[in-house]
Design a protein around this motif. Structure first.
Motif, PDB file in Angstrom:
ATOM      1  N   ASP A   1       3.807 -12.199  -0.391  1.00 51.30           N
ATOM      2  CA  ASP A   1       3.676 -10.952  -0.979  1.00 51.30           C
ATOM      3  C   ASP A   1       3.006 -11.473  -2.340  1.00 51.30           C
ATOM      4  O   ASP A   1       2.799 -12.659  -2.892  1.00 51.30           O
ATOM      5  CB  ASP A   1       5.193 -10.781  -1.554  1.00 51.30           C
ATOM      6  CG  ASP A   1       5.260  -9.008  -2.234  1.00 51.30           C
ATOM      7  OD1 ASP A   1       4.125  -8.979  -2.972  1.00 51.30           O
ATOM      8  OD2 ASP A   1       6.027  -8.415  -2.105  1.00 51.30           O
TER       9      ASP A   1
ATOM     10  N   LYS B   1       2.498  -9.925  -5.162  1.00 55.64           N
ATOM     11  CA  LYS B   1       3.068  -9.186  -6.329  1.00 55.64           C
ATOM     12  C   LYS B   1       3.081 -10.134  -7.560  1.00 55.64           C
ATOM     13  O   LYS B   1       2.613  -9.779  -8.794  1.00 55.64           O
ATOM     14  CB  LYS B   1       4.473  -8.859  -6.390  1.00 55.64           C
ATOM     15  CG  LYS B   1       5.287  -8.090  -7.429  1.00 55.64           C
ATOM     16  CD  LYS B   1       6.794  -7.880  -7.197  1.00 55.64           C
ATOM     17  CE  LYS B   1       6.860  -7.260  -5.914  1.00 55.64           C
ATOM     18  NZ  LYS B   1       8.247  -7.064  -5.612  1.00 55.64           N
TER      19      LYS B   1
ATOM     20  N   THR C   1       6.421   0.630  -8.307  1.00 52.97           N
ATOM     21  CA  THR C   1       6.313  -0.434  -7.216  1.00 52.97           C
ATOM     22  C   THR C   1       5.243  -1.011  -6.771  1.00 52.97           C
ATOM     23  O   THR C   1       4.137  -0.425  -6.342  1.00 52.97           O
ATOM     24  CB  THR C   1       7.263   0.122  -6.126  1.00 52.97           C
ATOM     25  OG1 THR C   1       8.322   0.535  -6.710  1.00 52.97           O
ATOM     26  CG2 THR C   1       7.683  -1.065  -5.206  1.00 52.97           C
TER      27      THR C   1
ATOM     28  N   ASP D   1       3.696  -3.303  -4.020  1.00 57.54           N
ATOM     29  CA  ASP D   1       3.833  -3.597  -2.489  1.00 57.54           C
ATOM     30  C   ASP D   1       2.289  -4.084  -1.786  1.00 57.54           C
ATOM     31  O   ASP D   1       1.532  -2.957  -1.642  1.00 57.54           O
ATOM     32  CB  ASP D   1       4.522  -2.302  -1.667  1.00 57.54           C
ATOM     33  CG  ASP D   1       5.066  -2.891  -0.425  1.00 57.54           C
ATOM     34  OD1 ASP D   1       4.715  -3.844  -0.060  1.00 57.54           O
ATOM     35  OD2 ASP D   1       5.748  -2.013  -0.027  1.00 57.54           O
TER      36      ASP D   1
ATOM     37  N   SER E   1       0.226  -7.323   0.243  1.00 55.13           N
ATOM     38  CA  SER E   1      -0.161  -8.676   0.854  1.00 55.13           C
ATOM     39  C   SER E   1      -1.601  -8.649   1.697  1.00 55.13           C
ATOM     40  O   SER E   1      -2.109  -7.410   1.653  1.00 55.13           O
ATOM     41  CB  SER E   1       1.080  -8.880   1.882  1.00 55.13           C
ATOM     42  OG  SER E   1       0.805  -7.887   3.099  1.00 55.13           O
TER      43      SER E   1
ATOM     44  N   ARG F   1       8.183   4.866   1.040  1.00 53.99           N
ATOM     45  CA  ARG F   1       6.494   4.496   1.356  1.00 53.99           C
ATOM     46  C   ARG F   1       6.116   5.821   1.219  1.00 53.99           C
ATOM     47  O   ARG F   1       6.379   6.715   2.070  1.00 53.99           O
ATOM     48  CB  ARG F   1       6.316   3.740   2.717  1.00 53.99           C
ATOM     49  CG  ARG F   1       6.476   2.286   2.642  1.00 53.99           C
ATOM     50  CD  ARG F   1       6.180   1.633   4.023  1.00 53.99           C
ATOM     51  NE  ARG F   1       6.600   0.282   4.001  1.00 53.99           N
ATOM     52  CZ  ARG F   1       6.517  -0.336   5.290  1.00 53.99           C
ATOM     53  NH1 ARG F   1       5.979   0.188   6.200  1.00 53.99           N
ATOM     54  NH2 ARG F   1       6.827  -1.788   4.996  1.00 53.99           N
TER      55      ARG F   1
ATOM     56  N   GLY G   1      -0.893  -2.394   1.775  1.00 48.59           N
ATOM     57  CA  GLY G   1       0.410  -2.260   1.223  1.00 48.59           C
ATOM     58  C   GLY G   1       0.587  -0.765   0.806  1.00 48.59           C
ATOM     59  O   GLY G   1       0.116   0.152   1.730  1.00 48.59           O
ATOM     60  N   TRP G   2       1.547  -0.368   0.216  1.00 39.60           N
ATOM     61  CA  TRP G   2       1.863   1.173   0.161  1.00 39.60           C
ATOM     62  C   TRP G   2       2.038   1.484  -1.415  1.00 39.60           C
ATOM     63  O   TRP G   2       2.516   0.445  -2.148  1.00 39.60           O
ATOM     64  CB  TRP G   2       3.228   1.384   0.728  1.00 39.60           C
ATOM     65  CG  TRP G   2       3.106   1.074   2.366  1.00 39.60           C
ATOM     66  CD1 TRP G   2       2.677   2.080   3.119  1.00 39.60           C
ATOM     67  CD2 TRP G   2       3.079  -0.062   3.045  1.00 39.60           C
ATOM     68  NE1 TRP G   2       2.607   1.588   4.387  1.00 39.60           N
ATOM     69  CE2 TRP G   2       3.027   0.150   4.147  1.00 39.60           C
ATOM     70  CE3 TRP G   2       3.715  -1.468   2.752  1.00 39.60           C
ATOM     71  CZ2 TRP G   2       2.941  -0.788   5.174  1.00 39.60           C
ATOM     72  CZ3 TRP G   2       3.617  -2.371   3.509  1.00 39.60           C
ATOM     73  CH2 TRP G   2       3.415  -2.144   4.656  1.00 39.60           C
TER      74      TRP G   2
ATOM     75  N   HIS H   1       4.387   3.894  -3.435  1.00 38.37           N
ATOM     76  CA  HIS H   1       5.846   4.259  -3.370  1.00 38.37           C
ATOM     77  C   HIS H   1       5.921   5.585  -4.004  1.00 38.37           C
ATOM     78  O   HIS H   1       5.418   5.826  -5.107  1.00 38.37           O
ATOM     79  CB  HIS H   1       6.826   3.301  -3.673  1.00 38.37           C
ATOM     80  CG  HIS H   1       7.108   2.293  -2.817  1.00 38.37           C
ATOM     81  ND1 HIS H   1       8.086   1.939  -1.979  1.00 38.37           N
ATOM     82  CD2 HIS H   1       6.110   1.200  -2.445  1.00 38.37           C
ATOM     83  CE1 HIS H   1       8.117   0.815  -1.240  1.00 38.37           C
ATOM     84  NE2 HIS H   1       6.576   0.470  -1.519  1.00 38.37           N
TER      85      HIS H   1
END
Length: 495
Positions: free
Chosen positions: A65, A67, A100, A102, A104, A124, A197-198, A200
């Motif tokens: 990840d 993040k 959030t 998200d 990678s 998502r 990624g997404w 949210h």
């Protein structure tokens, strides 16, 4: 000082492509304004540690990840995406997107693939992919394929393919119909590098999931042992050898019986499969399976006879002898086996004068996949049944695990008789993998092997899939002895 936020003034320079077919998606080319930033970002990503990921759905390499990564360009992109860009996207969509993070990084190389799925997971709302690829053509594979859907909201066919290109961002709405895939990478020297990624937010309402009707099951056909004598290797008709097979099967829940059919029968069926005009039908939907099944009405005589063999009463009884399962009324019940063991013990005790017998708590253990038959709850005798297919497998074919599989799983005996797969190699895929429900670890893999009968007993916690057949299989020569396809009979028997 390095400016690690390249997303300034993005709304003034982007050329956006918007399309609602087959579901809402957007393409933003030249997403990052600074060429040097993009190149440095690519270098930072390629220096990350990647982990190979492989299961029924995908095969590729993924980073951890992103993040909390501290590299300046990764940090800058993350701040821009989940800061100003997220706010702008929320305004455009008219919804409040959550902060959030998200994200990678993925590397797809030769034969890597991500098969058909919808991305739906709690929270998502919008998916994104930023491509950092070399010059790319559709012939290199790796396209983002978008599927149309049928009346049951199931994927039907690819209607649009997006070719990756440098510094291009793709967005799409995550919904019950957002079925897509990353097509297999066919280039042997290019790397499909991307950030994904997404964002949210509140999920869209999902209609009730479509439940497929079960395949019809049939009791055995009234055929006697004449079929066995005509078709099978005499070794497998020997009673002592059947006992040996049963012992091995009870120890491990699976067995492969090589050279199962008589050589002349095997050759006759194999040649018919390669030369006869069968009626083949593609099986779907793509989020569950992709392979071909032959129509029974199109079977030539020798293939029909082989089908009848596997459905015959005599073969049900033979399977009982191989496995110890009660697939025929003449096969001994669990109670009969226990009485026989008790009698043998009494005879041994009287002969040796021993005493103090203590029953084993697990004296009929069937191994990893096979739950102890004597521990199953008592049920009234039922008629054993089976369901089967004659299948053809080629490059691009697979089956997938599905959310509803575990709820419908049953105790069953799987039979796989591979009829044609000369020169097949494990790296091609096409093997049947058994996994524990909600676990990634593979319990067993059954590889295609000509004229080999595989038997596997599975319980309600064991699922199976056929691994995607990749482009390496296409390197096989085309000729009379090799057609780049695997043919097999696949049957499931139920007590």
């Amino acid at each position: 000082m390095l400016n690690c936020n390249p997303l300034t003034a993005f709304s003034h320079r982007w050329g956006l492509e918007l399309d609602c077919h087959p579901f809402p998606h957007c393409i933003i080319r030249n997403f990052i304004q600074s060429d040097s930033f993009t190149e440095n970002l690519q270098r930072e990503l390629l220096d990350l540690n990647f982990h190979e990921k492989s299961n029924d759905l995908y095969k590729f390499n993924q980073s951890d990840d992103l993040k909390k990564r501290k590299e300046p360009h990764i940090t800058g992109l993350r701040a821009g995406l989940f800061g100003r860009f997220r706010s702008w996207l929320g305004e455009v969509l008219g919804i409040e997107l959550e902060p959030t993070v998200d994200i990678s990084c993925a590397k797809y190389q030769y034969t890597d693939v991500l098969l058909c799925h919808d991305d739906e997971l709690e929270g998502r709302r919008v998916a994104f992919i930023l491509y950092l690829v070399p010059p790319w053509e559709s012939s290199d594979g790796g396209t983002l394929d978008l599927f149309s859907t049928d009346d049951h909201f199931q994927p039907h066919s690819v209607v649009k393919s997006l070719v990756p290109s440098w510094n291009t961002l793709v967005l799409f709405e995550v919904s019950p119909i957002s079925f897509h895939q990353v097509a297999e990478v066919l280039s042997e020297d290019k790397c499909r590098l991307s950030l994904s990624g997404w964002f949210h937010g509140p999920s869209l309402e999902r209609p009730p999931r479509h439940i497929e009707p079960p395949f019809p099951r049939s009791p055995h056909l009234p055929r006697d042992e004449t079929l066995l004598l005509e078709w099978l290797n005499p070794l497998y008709l020997d009673v002592d050898y059947q006992s040996q097979v049963q012992q091995e099967f009870e120890d491990s829940s699976e067995i492969q019986l090589k050279n199962f059919l008589k050589e002349e029968k095997f050759k006759e069926v194999s040649e018919a499969l390669r030369s006869t005009d069968f009626q083949w039908t593609k099986q779907g939907p793509p989020n569950r399976r992709c392979y071909e099944v032959a129509s029974l009405e199109s079977f030539p005589q020798c293939v029909s006879a082989c089908w009848e063999l596997l459905c015959s009463e005599a073969f049900f009884l033979l399977l009982s002898n191989f496995t110890g399962l009660r697939l025929h009324y003449l096969s001994p019940s669990d109670e009969d086996r226990e009485e026989e063991k008790d009698q043998e013990y009494e005879e041994e005790r009287e002969a040796t004068g021993s005493s103090g017998y203590t029953p084993s708590a697990n004296k009929n253990n069937k191994g990893v996949l096979l739950v102890c038959v004597c521990a199953l709850p008592f049920k009234k005798p039922s008629t054993p049944v089976c369901v089967g297919e004659l299948r053809r497998w080629a490059h691009g074919d697979y089956t997938l695990l599905h959310d509803g599989d575990s709820s419908r799983a049953e105790y069953a005996l799987d039979l796989l008789l591979t009829l044609s797969c000369p020169d097949w190699q494990t790296e091609f895929g096409g093997f049947t993998s058994y996994v524990a429900n909600e676990e990634d670890e593979e319990l067993l893999m059954v590889y295609p092997e000509e004229n080999s009968l595989a038997l596997v007993y599975r319980d309600k916690e064991t699922l199976k899939f056929v691994k995607h057949i990749n482009h390496r299989s296409s390197t096989l020569p085309i000729g009379d002895s090799c057609r780049r396809a695997v043919y097999d009979f696949s049957f499931v028997y139920y007590e």
